[in-house]
Structures are given as structure tokens and as C-alpha cells.
Design a protein around this motif. Structure first.
Motif, short mmCIF file in Angstrom:
data_model
loop_
_atom_site.label_atom_id
_atom_site.label_comp_id
_atom_site.label_asym_id
_atom_site.label_seq_id
_atom_site.Cartn_x
_atom_site.Cartn_y
_atom_site.Cartn_z
N LEU A 180 0.83 -1.20 0.00
CA LEU A 180 0.00 0.00 0.00
C LEU A 180 0.87 1.26 0.00
CD1 LEU A 180 -2.78 -1.07 2.54
CD2 LEU A 180 -3.07 -0.63 0.10
N TYR A 181 1.95 1.23 0.80
CA TYR A 181 2.86 2.36 0.83
C TYR A 181 3.53 2.54 -0.54
CZ TYR A 181 7.05 5.10 1.77
OH TYR A 181 8.04 6.04 1.70
N TRP A 182 3.97 1.42 -1.11
CA TRP A 182 4.68 1.50 -2.40
C TRP A 182 3.76 2.04 -3.49
CZ3 TRP A 182 9.61 1.68 -3.11
CH2 TRP A 182 10.14 1.55 -4.40
N HIS A 183 2.52 1.62 -3.49
CA HIS A 183 1.57 2.12 -4.49
C HIS A 183 1.34 3.63 -4.31
CE1 HIS A 183 1.05 -1.92 -5.69
NE2 HIS A 183 0.20 -2.27 -4.75
N PHE A 184 1.34 4.07 -3.06
CA PHE A 184 1.17 5.51 -2.81
C PHE A 184 2.36 6.28 -3.40
CE2 PHE A 184 2.24 9.22 -0.24
CZ PHE A 184 1.09 9.98 -0.39
N TRP A 189 4.28 9.94 -7.86
CA TRP A 189 5.11 10.19 -9.05
C TRP A 189 4.23 10.39 -10.29
CZ3 TRP A 189 9.59 11.98 -10.25
CH2 TRP A 189 10.02 11.90 -11.59
N ILE A 190 3.15 9.63 -10.38
CA ILE A 190 2.26 9.76 -11.54
C ILE A 190 1.63 11.15 -11.57
CG2 ILE A 190 0.06 8.91 -12.47
CD1 ILE A 190 0.97 6.10 -11.65
N PHE A 191 1.48 11.78 -10.41
CA PHE A 191 1.03 13.18 -10.38
C PHE A 191 2.19 14.12 -10.72
CE2 PHE A 191 -2.70 11.72 -8.01
CZ PHE A 191 -3.68 12.55 -8.54
N LEU A 192 3.37 13.83 -10.17
CA LEU A 192 4.52 14.71 -10.37
C LEU A 192 4.95 14.77 -11.83
CD1 LEU A 192 6.88 13.90 -7.35
CD2 LEU A 192 5.58 15.97 -7.75
N PHE A 193 4.93 13.63 -12.50
CA PHE A 193 5.44 13.57 -13.87
C PHE A 193 4.75 14.55 -14.82
CE2 PHE A 193 5.15 11.24 -18.05
CZ PHE A 193 6.38 11.69 -18.52
N PRO A 194 3.42 14.53 -14.95
CA PRO A 194 2.81 15.51 -15.86
C PRO A 194 2.89 16.94 -15.35
CG PRO A 194 1.11 14.24 -14.73
CD PRO A 194 2.42 13.62 -14.36
#
Length: 199
Positions: A180-184, A189-194
Motif C-alpha cells: 500500500l505504501y509502495w503504491h502511494f 510520481w504519476i502526479f509529479l510527472f505531468p
């Protein structure tokens, strides 16, 4: 033998329907959402208030960041496979998939290190501009979270994996919580990238 004085380490609590570690990780992740939420909000305010905010793709390396995004997404898949392997009583595959997860995390950090080094060679530091300050703060904090996840997963890959032979259900729960932590971390990162690289 000392009795187990901590209840609900393997079975769900009757009041919440969750075991202790899962309650703990959800509370921790809630605090993390507030932390990154505050930083994202600050970023939005800074960007909206600026008249000459640079476009991320003119400064940052999009192909490298895209590669790192794929690495982290792959690590989320292997993390799930590690947990599923324990549920299927396949300890050998668990170690394989968790090892791949740790490897992906290390690859991400090495690539990020090369990216940072390239910025420094071009004299781009946090003090260079507000954009670079935001970039290094957000990606640096995210990188620290990746390091934390690698340390936990490496422990369960090595000495912590011995728990399988005494308390297999407890280890399975620990890997679920670690996942769960790793998915968070991946989601951040998926927010940071764009936000940083594409917009």
C-alpha cells in the motif's frame, strides 16, 4: 513462551474490520496525502501567480522521466505479484517478485541521480529559479519516500522473510501493508510527472 500480547496482528479487529498494521498504514498515508497535498497546492498558487512560469519540457528531460515512470509502474505490478505469491503459498516466487520491486526502486533512484547530475552540470540548482526550487523539493521528497520503501522491502526480502516459516499470515499482511505504501509512492510520481515535466 511469552504469549502474544498484541492482538489483531493477523486477524481483523471486530470494530474496524482491519488488522492493526492496515489501520496504521492508512493513518500514515492520510498524513502523507496532507503533506503532498499542501506541496501541490503551493505549486499551483506559485504557478498561477507567476507571469513567466517556464514549461517543464523545455528544461527537464521528458524521455528519462517517462522511462522512470514505466519503471515505477512495473514495480507496482511486481509488488502485487509478491503479495499474491504469498497468498498462493509460493515463497520462491514471492522473493523473486519482491526482489524485482527492490531492483526497480534502485533503477529509479540511479536514473534520478543521473538526471540531477545533468541539472547541476548545466548550473540548474534549487536557487536558480522558483521552478527549479519546486522541482528539487517535490522530486527530492519523493525520492526519500522511494528510499524508505526500498529499505522496508529489502528487509522483508532478507531477514524479515524468515517470518514466513513461523507466522506466514503475518508476513503476508506485512507485505500487503508495504505494498500500500509502495503504491502511494508510485501514485505521487504519476502526479509529479505531468505536473513538472509536461505542463
Amino acid at each position: 513462551m511469552m504469549p502474544d500480547t498484541i492482538p489483531y496482528t493477523t486477524h481483523e479487529r471486530p470494530d474496524t474490520g482491519l488488522y492493526n498494521a492496515k489501520i496504521g498504514i492508512w493513518l500514515f498515508l492520510a498524513s502523507e496525502v496532507m503533506l503532498f497535498g499542501a506541496l501541490f497546492s503551493s505549486y499551483v498558487l506559485l504557478r498561477v501567480g507567476s507571469t513567466n512560469w517556464p514549461l517543464g519540457h523545455t528544461i527537464l528531460n521528458v524521455p528519462i522521466a517517462t522511462f522512470n515512470t514505466m519503471v515505477l509502474i512495473s514495480s507496482s505490478v511486481t509488488m502485487v505479484m509478491a503479495w499474491a505469491s504469498l497468498k498462493l503459498n509460493n515463497f520462491k516466487k514471492y522473493r523473486l517478485y519482491l526482489g524485482l520491486t527492490v531492483l526497480c526502486g534502485l533503477i529509479f533512484l540511479v536514473v534520478k541521480g543521473f538526471e540531477y547530475n545533468a541539472k547541476f552540470e548545466h548550473h540548474l540548482f534549487p536557487s536558480t529559479s522558483t521552478f527549479m526550487a519546486v522541482y528539487f523539493t517535490l522530486t527530492g521528497l519523493h525520492g526519500l519516500h522511494v528510499i524508505g520503501g526500498i529499505i522496508v522491502n529489502a528487509y522483508f526480502l532478507g531477514p524479515g522473510s524468515k517470518m514466513w516459516f513461523k507466522e506466514p499470515e503475518r508476513l503476508t499482511n506485512r507485505i500487503e501493508v508495504s505494498g500500500l505504501y509502495w503504491h502511494f509512492v508510485d501514485l505521487v510520481w504519476i502526479f509529479l510527472f505531468p505536473v513538472l515535466y509536461l505542463l
